[in-house]
Each structure stands twice: as C-alpha cells, then as structure tokens.
Scaffold this active site. Structure first.
Site, PDB file in Angstrom:
ATOM      1  N   LYS A   1     -12.140  -1.532   5.785  1.00 41.82           N
ATOM      2  CA  LYS A   1     -11.267  -2.521   6.399  1.00 41.82           C
ATOM      3  C   LYS A   1     -11.732  -2.767   7.831  1.00 41.82           C
ATOM      4  O   LYS A   1     -12.175  -3.836   8.169  1.00 41.82           O
ATOM      5  CB  LYS A   1      -9.810  -2.063   6.368  1.00 41.82           C
ATOM      6  CG  LYS A   1      -9.280  -1.749   4.970  1.00 41.82           C
ATOM      7  CD  LYS A   1      -9.111  -3.001   4.125  1.00 41.82           C
ATOM      8  CE  LYS A   1      -8.933  -2.739   2.635  1.00 41.82           C
ATOM      9  NZ  LYS A   1      -7.837  -1.840   2.301  1.00 41.82           N
TER      10      LYS A   1
ATOM     11  N   TRP B   1       0.819  -1.217   0.000  1.00 41.89           N
ATOM     12  CA  TRP B   1       0.000   0.000   0.000  1.00 41.89           C
ATOM     13  C   TRP B   1       0.846   1.258   0.000  1.00 41.89           C
ATOM     14  O   TRP B   1       0.551   2.207  -0.722  1.00 41.89           O
ATOM     15  CB  TRP B   1      -1.026  -0.011   1.130  1.00 41.89           C
ATOM     16  CG  TRP B   1      -2.102  -1.007   0.832  1.00 41.89           C
ATOM     17  CD1 TRP B   1      -2.392  -2.153   1.529  1.00 41.89           C
ATOM     18  CD2 TRP B   1      -3.009  -0.992  -0.290  1.00 41.89           C
ATOM     19  NE1 TRP B   1      -3.411  -2.836   0.907  1.00 41.89           N
ATOM     20  CE2 TRP B   1      -3.812  -2.157  -0.200  1.00 41.89           C
ATOM     21  CE3 TRP B   1      -3.214  -0.127  -1.361  1.00 41.89           C
ATOM     22  CZ2 TRP B   1      -4.809  -2.462  -1.136  1.00 41.89           C
ATOM     23  CZ3 TRP B   1      -4.218  -0.436  -2.299  1.00 41.89           C
ATOM     24  CH2 TRP B   1      -4.995  -1.580  -2.179  1.00 41.89           C
TER      25      TRP B   1
ATOM     26  N   ASP C   1      -1.620   6.848   6.124  1.00 38.57           N
ATOM     27  CA  ASP C   1      -2.689   5.993   5.609  1.00 38.57           C
ATOM     28  C   ASP C   1      -2.963   4.953   6.687  1.00 38.57           C
ATOM     29  O   ASP C   1      -2.168   4.045   6.909  1.00 38.57           O
ATOM     30  CB  ASP C   1      -2.237   5.324   4.305  1.00 38.57           C
ATOM     31  CG  ASP C   1      -3.246   4.290   3.795  1.00 38.57           C
ATOM     32  OD1 ASP C   1      -4.317   4.145   4.402  1.00 38.57           O
ATOM     33  OD2 ASP C   1      -2.951   3.635   2.771  1.00 38.57           O
TER      34      ASP C   1
END
Ligand SMILES: *Cc1c(COP(=O)(O)O)cnc(C)c1O
Length: 363
Positions: A198, A105, A174
């Site tokens: 998530k 990510w 993030d």
C-alpha cells in the site's frame, strides 16, 4: 530517447513507489554492488543479502523509533495471513480478543479470527456506513488483546490517536495502508503489521513489529511458517524470504529517512490530502466525501459524484489525462484517490485541476 512517462498513480494497492527508489533498483538490477547479479538471483544466505535485510531492519528501527525489545519480521502471505497468525499465536486457548471494526479490513480480520476462537467487538461503525470512528469503546479488561485498523483503505477513515486498551491488554494494529505515513509511538503497541504494497513497497512482504514478551504466548507445535517465534529466531529466514521485496522496502525506508523522516512525510501527506478535501468541500456538493471530516484519512480518499454514469466518465477521462486508479473499490463504488507517500504534490494538483475542469464541463 523519448521523455520518461510516469502516470499520476493514485492506485490503492499496489500503489505508487518513489521514482528515486525505482531508479536505484534499475541501476542495481543487473549488478548489485559488484556481485554481477540481481538481488533476485542471489542466495538469501549470502553476506550481500544479509546486509540488505539487516539494513532494512535498522533503517525501519530508526525511522519509527523501534526499541530493541521489539522484533521486526519480514513475512509473506500479506496482511491477510496476519488476520489468522495473530490469533493463532497470541490469543491463548479459551481467551477472547477485542476488535474495533471501522471498515472492510477490520471486518475481514474479525471474520478470520472468529474461525479460530472467541472475538468480541469493542466497537462497530457499520450501521453508520463506516464513515466515522467510534466515539466510545466497550472494552474487555480480560481481553487477550485489542485489535484495530489504523487506516481503512476502502472507507477512508483513519485513526490519528490510537485507542487506549485497559491496563495489561496489549494493543495490536493492522497498519497496512498508513504504515510509515506519520510518526507513531510504537511503545503503545505490542504488535503492528503492514502489507508493504500500500504505502511502503512492492507486494510480497509483510512487516510485523512485535514486542518480545508476546513471543511467550506462542503455542508449541505451530506449523513452522505460521510461528512468530520461529520466524523471530530465524531472522525471518526459516525458509527463503521474499528477497527482492525486502530489498525494495529497504530502499523505501532509506528514501523516507532522506526526505526527513516520518514528521516531514506526515506534513507532505497533510498538504496533499488538504488540497483534495478542499476541492471536494468547495465543489458545492458535486463531489461528496465518504468519511466524516473528523475521521478523514490522509491516505485513501473515497468520494462520490452525482451519478454512477458521471463517476464512470470521470475515471475514464482522468485516465486519459494520466491520472490512474480513481475508480473506487468494487464493494462501495464511487471514486477513490490514494495519496500514498510516493504520490507527489504535483500529481495531487493535477488531480484537483482535473476535477475542477470535469465539474465545469459536467456540473
Ligand atoms: C490491503 C489491506 C489488507 C490486505 O492486504 P494483503 O496484503 O493483500 O493481504 C489488510 N488490511 C488493510 C488495512 C489493507 O489495506
């Protein structure tokens, strides 16, 4: 009526939601607070929806402890859009931004950011297979910001202490896959963002927590939907916001407060991940964790079996036992269990017992 079937949901995202939250949404689905309609069907300009979004914001402020000099935005486009919005809004022309790369990510965030300007890597653990956290950072004291990914959802490495940027360099994060999973001192951050799906809600809404002074950096004449300033000034309602997702994430914030807040939630998450890591460590090498012990995520636990055939069989048999989502990300293979806030300790016990039994039969 037959008994309600709920799987042991270990999906990486969208992931499990608390049963109570789903039940409340179910109760309110046809008639939200006497309006005779669902939140999906009402005007985003109505006083009822205004209360929904204001309450979600107030509960999140209380949950994390977010001071009044931070804005909270509820945006669309996922964390992936933030990969672009962050540099577009907050990296001045000609400036460079530092990124810490610890997995897929953060690497993706860098790729997007590079299209729009200058990126420097403060660290990159790819050569070590993204199994660990960097031991040192090479920091630019003039960087526009320092960006890191608090939890790498695919590689299962998590920061428990945020990196410290040089004086005057704002810290950006993030936090998509460990948002509201443990307490955090938000005053160390100038920006934090998280796609809800998530750990915190359904897909469709991305929470952005942004310190006020960052808004001064936003260039003029940005496309309106990509402009943090316009989004902040309009209370995330420049256009129609993702109303139902905001309602759902608000219910999750209420639930998180009710179960004792982020300290209590972290305790549960530690108990859950300890159970699984212990089972992996005590399997005599049948199961091997991806991440090094000191970097192990409480949220996403990737692990391997001795062969791909066994991994496939394991995921298949787990599914038969009602344990869903164990197949690892297609990019790394293997297995992964995601133990988000809403995954109960009973489900983790089920998983651990299943894994022991699977090893006994196939080890
Ligand atoms: C899933 C994920 C993303 C991408 O999220 P989208 O909402 O699908 O864009 C980004 N960062 C992390 C850490 C993630 O887990």
């Amino acid at each position: 009526m037959s008994e309600l079937y709920r799987s042991h949901n270990m999906n990486a995202g969208p992931g499990a939601l608390p049963l109570e939250v789903l039940q409340q949404a179910q109760t309110e689905l046809l008639d939200f607070k006497g309006t005779g309609m669902s939140v999906m069907e009402m005007s985003h300009r109505s006083k009822e929806f205004d209360e929904v979004i204001q309450t979600a914001e107030a509960d999140l402020r209380e949950l994390i402890g977010i001071p009044s000099n931070y804005k909270i935005l509820f945006l669309q486009g996922g964390a992936s859009l933030q990969f672009a919005m962050v540099p577009m809004n907050l990296r001045p022309v000609g400036a460079s931004a530092d990124y810490v790369v610890t997995g897929t990510w953060s690497k993706t965030a860098v790729k997007e950011s590079k299209k729009l300007g200058t990126v420097r890597l403060a660290a990159n653990t790819e050569n070590e297979g993204f199994k660990t956290l960097p031991t040192s950072l090479d920091l630019d004291p003039k960087a526009a910001y320092l960006h890191f990914t608090s939890n790498e959802t695919i590689h299962g490495v998590e920061f428990f202490n945020e990196p410290t940027p040089p004086d005057g360099v704002p810290l950006f994060c993030d936090a998509s896959s460990d948002f509201i999973s443990h307490p955090v001192d938000i005053t160390k951050y100038a920006l934090m963002y998280a796609g809800a799906q998530k750990n915190a809600g359904p897909a469709g809404v991305t929470v952005v927590i942004l310190r006020d002074d960052m808004l001064e950096r936003v260039p003029a004449n940005m496309p309106v939907m990509l402009d943090y300033k316009i989004q902040a000034e309009s209370g995330s309602m420049h256009n129609t916001p993702p109303c139902f997702s905001i309602y759902m994430i608000g219910l999750v914030f209420k639930w998180a407060k009710k179960v004792g807040g982020l300290s209590a939630i972290e305790k549960m998450n530690r108990a859950k991940s300890d159970l699984l890591y212990k089972a992996i460590d005590e399997s005599g090498g049948f199961y091997t964790g991806h991440a090094k012990p000191e970097a192990r995520s409480l949220m996403n636990i990737p692990f391997r079996l001795p062969s791909e055939e066994l991994e496939e069989l394991c995921a298949k048999e787990a599914k038969k036992a009602g344990i869903i989502g164990l197949k690892g990300h297609r990019s790394v293979g293997g297995m992964r269990a995601s133990l988000y806030n809403a995954v109960t300790i009973d489900s983790v016990n089920m998983l651990v017992n299943f894994l022991k039994e699977f090893q006994r039969k196939n080890g």
